[in-house]
Design an enzyme around this catalytic site. Structure first.
Site, PDB file in Angstrom:
ATOM      1  N   CYS A 193       0.814  -1.191   0.000  1.00 22.28           N
ATOM      2  CA  CYS A 193       0.000   0.000   0.000  1.00 22.28           C
ATOM      3  C   CYS A 193       0.859   1.257   0.000  1.00 22.28           C
ATOM      4  O   CYS A 193       2.068   1.212   0.165  1.00 22.28           O
ATOM      5  CB  CYS A 193      -1.027  -0.021   1.131  1.00 22.28           C
ATOM      6  SG  CYS A 193      -0.460   0.672   2.674  1.00 22.28           S
ATOM      7  N   HIS A 252      -3.906  13.512   3.739  1.00 21.53           N
ATOM      8  CA  HIS A 252      -4.642  12.830   2.679  1.00 21.53           C
ATOM      9  C   HIS A 252      -6.083  12.699   3.077  1.00 21.53           C
ATOM     10  O   HIS A 252      -6.399  12.027   4.047  1.00 21.53           O
ATOM     11  CB  HIS A 252      -4.034  11.460   2.388  1.00 21.53           C
ATOM     12  CG  HIS A 252      -2.875  11.558   1.474  1.00 21.53           C
ATOM     13  ND1 HIS A 252      -1.742  12.223   1.813  1.00 21.53           N
ATOM     14  CD2 HIS A 252      -2.703  11.128   0.203  1.00 21.53           C
ATOM     15  CE1 HIS A 252      -0.894  12.187   0.818  1.00 21.53           C
ATOM     16  NE2 HIS A 252      -1.456  11.543  -0.190  1.00 21.53           N
ATOM     17  N   CYS A 296      -4.749   9.220  -3.731  1.00 15.52           N
ATOM     18  CA  CYS A 296      -3.792  10.241  -4.096  1.00 15.52           C
ATOM     19  C   CYS A 296      -3.681  10.203  -5.598  1.00 15.52           C
ATOM     20  O   CYS A 296      -2.780   9.619  -6.147  1.00 15.52           O
ATOM     21  CB  CYS A 296      -2.449   9.971  -3.454  1.00 15.52           C
ATOM     22  SG  CYS A 296      -1.202  11.135  -3.988  1.00 15.52           S
TER      23      CYS A 296
END
Ligand SMILES: [Zn+2]
Ligand SMILES: [Zn+2]
Ligand SMILES: [Zn+2]
Ligand SMILES: [Zn+2]
Ligand SMILES: [Zn+2]
Ligand SMILES: [Zn+2]
Ligand SMILES: [Zn+2]
Lengths: 157, 568
Positions: free
Chosen positions: B315, B339, B349
C-alpha cells in the site's frame, strides 16, 4: 560399423567395380578419409562447358545418407547456380529435396544435368544469372566458354 | 461487524455527482445495508471459482483448454473426415494437415477431384513399386544402406518403395529431429511424393520420436486454428480459445495458471485500456525509461528526515524508520494525515496537482519549462502506473507467502476450515486484480485530453473522481488485508473479533470488486456518463448493467474507524 561408413564403403566398392560404367564421371575417395571424396566430371556436350573437365569436392556428413553431402566445384566455372568464388552449388537435391537413396555418383549426374540446364531464377552467380535472365544467351555462353577454356582445359604446351 | 463501520449509500445520483459537495455520511438506509451485508457474505464464501472478476459477470467469451481437451477435438475432426471420406484416420490426418485443419476444405476438395487431392497429398491408391511375387524368402537391396534385406524386414508406404526397417527408423528420426516439417515427410525414394503418414510413423519410429511427432501434430492443429492461442505464462501448457461475437470485444483472459493476458495483443491483461493505448504507452515508457522514471519507482527519500525509504509493502502509506517515524504518502510524498478531502479521499492520491505546478513556473514561461511540465505530467502518471504494478507484484508474493506460512497457523488457531478462510485468499486475489486495473487507468489518464471544451474537462474531472474512489476503495482493502491479519494470528484476540474481521474483509472485497467492475465499464464506455451527469440513471448506465446500480449503492463511505487503526 558406423552406418554412414558402411554405406560409403559400399559406394566405394561399387565405384571400383564399375570404373568405366559412366565415362563422364570419375569418383575417387580420399586416401586417408572415406568421408572426403573428389570427382572429375566432363562438361556436357553442346554446352559452353564442353571439352572441360571439372573437379568437385565432397564432404560427407556423419548422418549420411540421411543427410546430403556437401559438394562444391574446385574448378572455376561460370554458371548461374555456382558461386564464382567459393564453388558452392545451389541445387535442390543437395538441400531440402535430398533423398537418402541418392549416391555420390547420382549427385554427380545431377550436377552434370544442372550444367546443361541452369536455373537462372536461383542464382549464386548474379552476373551470369542476369545475362541469362535478360536473354543475352550469347553473352552468357561466351563468358562461360572463356572460363571453361581458362580453368577447365589442359594448358596447351 | 460493527454496524457503524460501513454505511452503504443507496442514492445512485450521489455517486456521480462529484462536483457538488457530497454528503456521504448519509445513514438513512440501515435495512438495506444489512441485506447487502448478507448478500456479500454469501458471495464471499464459497463463490470463488478462480476466474478473473471482471470477466465473471459478463458472459465469458473464452475457454481455457488443456492439451488433452484439444487433442480430443482434433481426434474428433480426424474421425469425422475419416468417416465421411471412408479413408483411414492416418490418411484423414494427412489431408487435414494439407488443408490447414479445415474439415470443410478437405471435404470440398476431395469430392471435387479425389485424384488430384490424392496426388497432391501423396496418398497412393495402388503402389507404383510392385514387389516380387514370391515374398518372404526374397531379399532386396535397401537403397539407403545398400544392404540386402529380407522383404519381411522391410517397410513401405502407399507407393510400395521398400526400405529396411532400420533405415526407416533413422529416416523418420532425422526428420522429426529437424522439426515440424516431419508432418509432411515423403517417401525416401527420389522424386516419390508418397506421404509418410501417421500409421507409418507409428510403425517405424522409436517411442520418443512418436511422442514428439504427436506433439508437432497437436501444435500444428492449434497454430492453424485462429481461435486458439497458447497462454504466454511461463511453463504454462494451457490453450485459450476465444469465441468472437460478444456485445463488445474485450480480450482480457485469465488462464488456469492464474496468468492473465490480452488474447489480442498477447501483452498482460489491460482492461480498461485498449491494445493500441497499451502499445503507445509501452513505447513511451521504453523511450523515457532511461532517464528518470525507473529510478523513481523503488526508493524515495523520507520527506522529513531525508533517509532513503524503500517501498516494500503493497500500500501507499509509508512510515519512516524510527526514530523519525514520519508517515507519508509514497505517491506524492505528502504527509499522510493530509490525505483526505484535499486529494480526493482518505487513501487516495490521484489528483495531479496542476495548480501547484503552474504557480511554480509562472514567472518563467519559456519552452524549456513547458517541456519540464510535460515530463512532470508523464512522471506523475508513470510513477503511479509503475507503483501499482510493483504493488501488484508484491501482492502476488504476499499472497503466496501468506498461504505458505500463515494459513495453516490461522486455521489451527481459529479452528477454521480452509474453505472458511477462503475469504482471505479472495481478498488478495481481488487486490491483485485491482492493482492491475488501477495501473492501466493511469495510462488511460495520461492520454485523456488535458484541456479543451467543457466536455473534455468534465470527463477529466469525472475520471479523476472515479479513479480516486477506486484508489481509496483499494487502499482500504489492501490495508485491511495486509495489516489487520496479523492481529488475528495472536492467540489473545477473541474469536468474535475474528468473525467481525471476516465480515469486514469479505464486505470490502465485494464492494471493491463491484466498484472496479463498474470503473472498468465506465472507462471502456469512454466516460460517456460524464457529459450528462444528470443522466446517470440513463438507460445505458443502469439498465444494461443491473450490477452497476448496486455498486453505487454499496460504496462504503464512513472512514472514521479505519482512520484510527491505520498504524504500520
Ligand atoms: Zn536400409
Ligand atoms: Zn515411394
Ligand atoms: Zn497459463
Ligand atoms: Zn491487448
Ligand atoms: Zn524520516
Ligand atoms: Zn497502509
Ligand atoms: Zn498522496
Amino acid at each position: 560399423m558406423q552406418a554412414s561408413r558402411a554405406r560409403l564403403f559400399k559406394e566405394y566398392k561399387e565405384v571400383q567395380r564399375e570404373k568405366t560404367a559412366d565415362p563422364d564421371i570419375q569418383l575417387a575417395c580420399d586416401d586417408s578419409n572415406i568421408f572426403k571424396w573428389t570427382a572429375l566430371i566432363k562438361g556436357p556436350s553442346e554446352t559452353p562447358y564442353e571439352g572441360g573437365v571439372f573437379q568437385l569436392a565432397f564432404a560427407v556428413p556423419e548422418q549420411y545418407p540421411l543427410q546430403p553431402p556437401q559438394v562444391r566445384f574446385l574448378t572455376k566455372i561460370f554458371h548461374p547456380n555456382v558461386h564464382f568464388k567459393t564453388g558452392e552449388i545451389c541445387l535442390d537435391i543437395l538441400k531440402n529435396a535430398w533423398s537418402p537413396a541418392w549416391t555420390l555418383q547420382s549427385v554427380c549426374r545431377a550436377i552434370i544435368a544442372l550444367m546443361a540446364h541452369p536455373e537462372p531464377d536461383s542464382p549464386l552467380n548474379c552476373d551470369s544469372g542476369n545475362l541469362l535472365r535478360s536473354g543475352d544467351i550469347r553473352g552468357f555462353q561466351s563468358m562461360a566458354k572463356m572460363y571453361t577454356r581458362l580453368a577447365a582445359m589442359p594448358k596447351k604446351g | 461487524m460493527d454496524s457503524e463501520d460501513y454505511v452503504y449509500d443507496s442514492d445512485a445520483d450521489d455517486y456521480y455527482d462529484y462536483s457538488s459537495d457530497k454528503d456521504y455520511n448519509n445513514e438513512d438506509d440501515k435495512v438495506e445495508e444489512e441485506e447487502e451485508e448478507k448478500k456479500m457474505d454469501n458471495i464471499a464464501i464459497g463463490d470463488y471459482d478462480g476466474e478473473t472478476r471482471s470477466n465473471k459477470k459478463a458472459k465469458q467469451s473464452y475457454i481455457v483448454l488443456k492439451e488433452s481437451d484439444i487433442q480430443q477435438r482434433q481426434e474428433n475432426e480426424i474421425t469425422e473426415v475419416s468417416n465421411v471420406l471412408s479413408i483411414s484416420k492416418a490418411a484423414a490426418t494427412a489431408l487435414l494437415l494439407q488443408y490447414k485443419w479445415s474439415v470443410c476444405d478437405v471435404q470440398d476438395e476431395w469430392f471435387a477431384d479425389e485424384e488430384r487431392v490424392r496426388k497432391k497429398v501423396g496418398l497412393f491408391e495402388k503402389p507404383v513399386f510392385l514387389l516380387p511375387k514370391k515374398l518372404r524368402k526374397v531379399e532386396l537391396t535397401c537403397s539407403i544402406c545398400y544392404e540386402n534385406v529380407r522383404i519381411s524386414m522391410m517397410g513401405w508406404v502407399s507407393c510400395g518403395h521398400p526400405f529396411c526397417r532400420e533405415c526407416w527408423e533413422k529416416y523418420v528420426s532425422v526428420a522429426i529431429e529437424d522439426g515440424v516439417g516431419c508432418l509432411k515427410l515423403r517417401c525416401p525414394e527420389p522424386h516419390c511424393n508418397a506421404m509418410v503418414d501417421r500409421d507409418s510413423i507409428d510403425l517405424f519410429a522409436k517411442e520418443e520420436d512418436k511422442e514428439r511427432y504427436s506433439q508437432y501434430l497437436l501444435r500444428s492443429y492449434i497454430e492453424s486454428n485462429k481461435k486458439y492461442k497458447w497462454c504466454p505464462g511461463a511453463d504454462c501448457e494451457y490453450v485459450v480459445e476465444f469465441c468472437e461475437g460478444g456485445e463488445k470485444e474485450y480480450y482480457d483472459v485469465c488462464c488456469h495458471c492464474s496468468n492473465s493476458f490480452c488474447w489480442n495483443c498477447m501483452d498482460d491483461a489491460h482492461r480498461p485500456v485498449d491494445c493500441e493505448t497499451v502499445a503507445k504507452w509501452q513505447l513511451k515508457n521504453s523511450s523515457e525509461a532511461e532517464n528518470t522514471a525507473w529510478m523513481l519507482v523503488n526508493t524515495k527519500p523520507c520527506p522529513k528526515c531525508g533517509k532513503p525509504i524503500e517501498k516494500n509493502q503493497g500500500c501507499m502509506h509509508m512510515t519512516c524508520r524510527e526514530p523519525c517515524g514520519h508517515e507519508f504518502c509514497w505517491m506524492c510524498l505528502g504527509t499522510w494525515k493530509e490525505h483526505g478531502e484535499m486529494t480526493g479521499g482518505f487513501y487516495a492520491c490521484n489528483t495531479f496537482q496542476k495548480n501547484k505546478v503552474e504557480e511554480k513556473y509562472n514567472e518563467a514561461e519559456d519552452i524549456r519549462k513547458r517541456a519540464e511540465k510535460h515530463l512532470e505530467k508523464y512522471t506523475h502518471y508513470y510513477e503511479r502506473w509503475a507503483g501499482n504494478e510493483s504493488s501488484r507484484k508484491q501482492a502476488v508474493k504476499d499472497l503466496k507467502h501468506m498461504q505458505k506460512y500463515y494459513m495453516g497457523r490461522l486455521s489451527d488457531l481459529r479452528g477454521a476450515t480452509e474453505a472458511e478462510l477462503k475469504f482471505i485468499t479472495e481478498a488478495w486475489l481481488q487486490i491483485i486484480e485491482c492493482r492491475r486495473v488501477l495501473k492501466w487507468t493511469y495510462a488511460y489518464g495520461y492520454y485523456l485530453p488535458e484541456d479543451g471544451d467543457k466536455k473534455a474537462k468534465s470527463k477529466r474531472g469525472f475520471f479523476e473522481y472515479l479513479q480516486g474512489e477506486a484508489e481509496s476503495n483499494l487502499e482500504r482493502l489492501h490495508h485491511c488485508t495486509e495489516k489487520d491479519i496479523h492481529d488475528y494470528l495472536d492467540k489473545k484476540c477473541p474469536d468474535k473479533e475474528f468473525n467481525n474481521f471476516r465480515a469486514k474483509l469479505s464486505g470490502l472485497t465485494t464492494v471493491t470488486r463491484n466498484y472496479f467492475e463498474n470503473l472498468v465499464r465506465a472507462l471502456e464506455n469512454g466516460l460517456e456518463d460524464a457529459s450528462s451527469q444528470e443522466a446517470c440513471s440513463s438507460q445505458e448506465a443502469c439498465s444494461s448493467q443491473e450490477a452497476s446500480s448496486k455498486i453505487k449503492s454499496r460504496t462504503p463511505i464512513k472512514r472514521e474507524r479505519t482512520k484510527g487503526k491505520r498504524r504500520h
